[in-house]
Write a protein that holds these residues in place. Structure first.
Motif, PDB file in Angstrom:
ATOM      1  N   ALA A 436       0.831  -1.206   0.000  1.00  0.00           N
ATOM      2  CA  ALA A 436       0.000   0.000   0.000  1.00  0.00           C
ATOM      3  C   ALA A 436       0.865   1.255   0.000  1.00  0.00           C
ATOM      4  O   ALA A 436       0.566   2.227  -0.707  1.00  0.00           O
ATOM      5  N   GLN A 437       1.965   1.217   0.786  1.00  0.00           N
ATOM      6  CA  GLN A 437       2.866   2.358   0.826  1.00  0.00           C
ATOM      7  C   GLN A 437       3.542   2.558  -0.526  1.00  0.00           C
ATOM      8  O   GLN A 437       3.679   3.697  -1.006  1.00  0.00           O
ATOM      9  N   LYS A 438       3.948   1.419  -1.141  1.00  0.00           N
ATOM     10  CA  LYS A 438       4.572   1.499  -2.457  1.00  0.00           C
ATOM     11  C   LYS A 438       3.598   2.066  -3.488  1.00  0.00           C
ATOM     12  O   LYS A 438       3.963   2.925  -4.313  1.00  0.00           O
ATOM     13  N   ALA A 439       2.339   1.577  -3.449  1.00  0.00           N
ATOM     14  CA  ALA A 439       1.325   2.077  -4.377  1.00  0.00           C
ATOM     15  C   ALA A 439       1.062   3.565  -4.158  1.00  0.00           C
ATOM     16  O   ALA A 439       0.909   4.338  -5.115  1.00  0.00           O
ATOM     17  N   LYS A 440       1.059   3.969  -2.878  1.00  0.00           N
ATOM     18  CA  LYS A 440       0.840   5.379  -2.566  1.00  0.00           C
ATOM     19  C   LYS A 440       1.980   6.238  -3.103  1.00  0.00           C
ATOM     20  O   LYS A 440       1.757   7.292  -3.702  1.00  0.00           O
ATOM     21  N   GLU A 441       3.215   5.724  -2.875  1.00  0.00           N
ATOM     22  CA  GLU A 441       4.374   6.471  -3.364  1.00  0.00           C
ATOM     23  C   GLU A 441       4.380   6.556  -4.881  1.00  0.00           C
ATOM     24  O   GLU A 441       4.709   7.602  -5.462  1.00  0.00           O
ATOM     25  N   SER A 443       1.749   6.404  -6.822  1.00  0.00           N
ATOM     26  CA  SER A 443       0.671   7.310  -7.210  1.00  0.00           C
ATOM     27  C   SER A 443       1.096   8.780  -7.037  1.00  0.00           C
ATOM     28  O   SER A 443       0.852   9.616  -7.913  1.00  0.00           O
ATOM     29  N   GLU A 444       1.747   9.038  -5.902  1.00  0.00           N
ATOM     30  CA  GLU A 444       2.209  10.410  -5.672  1.00  0.00           C
ATOM     31  C   GLU A 444       3.284  10.803  -6.676  1.00  0.00           C
ATOM     32  O   GLU A 444       3.327  11.959  -7.136  1.00  0.00           O
ATOM     33  N   LYS A 447       1.563  11.607  -9.896  1.00  0.00           N
ATOM     34  CA  LYS A 447       0.933  12.915  -9.800  1.00  0.00           C
ATOM     35  C   LYS A 447       1.964  14.031  -9.926  1.00  0.00           C
ATOM     36  O   LYS A 447       1.735  15.034 -10.611  1.00  0.00           O
TER      37      LYS A 447
END
Length: 525
Positions: A436-441, A443-444, A447
């Motif tokens: 989840a952290q990897k996906a968040k990073e 995604s960020e 962006k």
């Protein structure tokens, strides 16, 4: 004593009073007021079953059964009783018995454990006093664990599994039906309450193999398993948990035997009133059910308590062998209990059962057993035999020596925690969090990249606009210069043609107008 292939309990005058081994699995009771000799009777029976080759289990509530591992003391009281009962000619001798010490809390014996999976959802639901809906959900939890090949060994495994299912209830509900978070919360609270009584120690590995209790020593005597209950008895939920587990395990492990020559095992539960007075109703129902069924497996259960009224009627009706020590009858309530106890015996015309019951001395008892045909004998007033092993407690050093010398010590002493549901779900949680952290990073980062690209594109557009403006300005300057030159040339030519000062003026005006027109045309281009 075990003589004539029968278990000698005591004497009624010159008559020997026996329990027949083939009827010993019809269960029994030892009752009487405090200080009347119940514990001595329990020890005599346990020793006799051991001599008979029957393994024995004892719940030691006060710590005074531990002395069975040591030879009895040849004191004046023992010698006097042996002489009065004529036991010398029957082969009475002081001796020790093969004993293993267990303790759920691991303090005064080898740890006694089982796993959550071996306990199973239905029995565990009864212990936790769950309602029907909660029982169904706990069964689903076990099913999910099986389907995902997750081991449920201890309570932290079960709590982790409940949390995992709760967090993913929507997904699991599609396959296993609706899973209420409220019910999951209620189950977790019940588990935590049981943990407070010692469940986190009881549930673990190595789990007890009940077959280790169905053994004899090298002389053929049944081994005696003593569970220290000095701490356990104050925690009735755990005491009931253990009791139900043991009976259920024996029931599932042992085959049907019918009427055998002797029991496969005999259980003694001391201070049974402390269990029955505090256990939840559902547990009492389960105990009653198991007492009825386990007889066919060749297991005898003997309850030791202060009064027969302490035992539920459904259980009391299953107890065929009764040993009743003295009951006090000082108050109307006590008189009522004593009369009920007296009325439960088959009457002996030689004496008044009630009067005798209330006047028995220490070491005396009213006894009625099942004869060889399974018929209750008339009640008899008897003197109980003395034990052959040591009476009373033992020292901590003596206990520790017996524990370490046990053949089972190396198997059960050390706890181990296998990779099970808790560990798997912990790793899964860490992995999911990392993903989840990897996906968040990622995604960020996307962006940020898109934002940078948009800014760069905007900068390019601005630069292109500035370039267009610069180009337009340069073109205007060049066009203006060229248009002016052309206009002057045309004006001059025209002026010369007209001639004179008027021609020059006309030519200048015409040239300027042509220059301005040409500029406008070029600007539009």
């Amino acid at each position: 004593m075990f003589i004539e292939n029968k278990i000698l309990i005591g004497r009624s005058g010159e008559e020997k009073v026996f329990i027949y081994p083939q009827m010993a699995n019809r269960h029994g009771m030892i009752a009487g007021a405090t200080g009347t000799g119940k514990t001595i009777t329990l020890k005599v029976l346990a020793e006799s079953f051991s001599d008979c080759g029957v393994p024995v289990f004892l719940a030691d509530v006060k710590g005074d059964l531990a002395g069975m591992c040591l030879e009895g003391e040849n004191n004046e009281n023992i010698r006097s009783r042996v002489e009065k009962l004529g036991l010398s000619e029957l082969g009475f001798s002081l001796k020790k018995y093969p004993v293993n010490f267990f303790d759920i809390y691991g303090e005064k014996g080898m740890p006694l454990r089982t796993t959550v999976s071996e306990m199973g959802p239905l029995l565990l639901s009864r212990i936790l006093d769950l309602n029907d809906t909660q029982t169904d959900i706990l069964t689903v939890i076990f099913k999910i664990a099986d389907d995902q090949e997750l081991l449920l060994i201890d309570t932290k495994d079960l709590k982790a599994m409940l949390q995992y299912v709760g967090d993913n209830a929507k997904e699991f509900s599609l396959t296993y039906g609706n899973i209420s978070r409220q019910s999951l919360g209620a189950i977790i609270r019940a588990i935590i309450a049981l943990e407070a009584e010692g469940a986190e120690l009881f549930f673990g590995e190595p789990a007890l193999d009940i077959r280790d209790w169905l053994s004899t020593d090298n002389t053929g005597r049944g081994r005696i398993q003593i569970l220290d209950c000095q701490k356990l008895i104050g925690r009735p939920a755990m005491y009931a948990t253990f009791l139900l587990y043991m009976m259920s395990e024996l029931f599932e492990t042992l085959p049907e035997t019918g009427d055998a020559e002797k029991p496969k095992m005999v259980f003694f539960f001391d201070e049974a009133h402390m269990l029955f007075n505090t256990a939840p109703r559902v547990l009492l129902e389960k105990v009653e059910q198991m007492v009825k069924l386990i007889r066919s497996k060749g297991v005898g259960i003997y309850f030791v308590t202060q009064s027969p009224k302490d035992i539920p009627d459904g259980v009391l009706a299953q107890l065929g062998n009764k040993i009743q020590h003295a009951l006090h009858a000082y108050t109307p309530a006590e008189q009522k209990k004593a009369k009920a106890a007296a009325a439960s015996f088959r009457e002996n015309p030689e004496f008044d059962t009630y009067e005798t019951l209330t006047s028995l001395g220490i070491g005396e008892a009213l006894i009625s057993v099942l004869d060889e045909e399974g018929i209750p004998t008339v009640v008899k007033k008897c003197k109980i035999l003395p034990p052959q092993s040591r009476m009373g407690a033992i020292t901590d050093a003596e206990r520790e020596r017996e524990i370490r010398e046990s053949l089972l010590y190396s198997k059960y002493e050390e706890n181990f925690d296998r990779d099970s549901a808790y560990e798997f779900l912990q790793r899964k949680s860490l992995t999911d969090a990392a993903e989840a952290q990897k996906a968040k990073e990622e995604s960020e980062a996307k962006k940020l990249q898109a934002k940078e690209e948009a800014a760069l594109q905007k900068q390019k557009e601005k630069e292109a606009e500035r370039q267009r403006k610069r180009t337009r300005s340069a073109v205007n300057q060049v066009a203006g210069s060229a248009a002016g030159t052309i206009g002057r040339e045309i004006g001059n030519t025209l002026g010369k043609s007209v001639g004179g000062s008027f021609g020059k003026k006309l030519g200048g005006n015409v040239g300027a107008s042509l220059g301005r027109g040409l500029m406008k045309t070029l600007f539009k281009m």
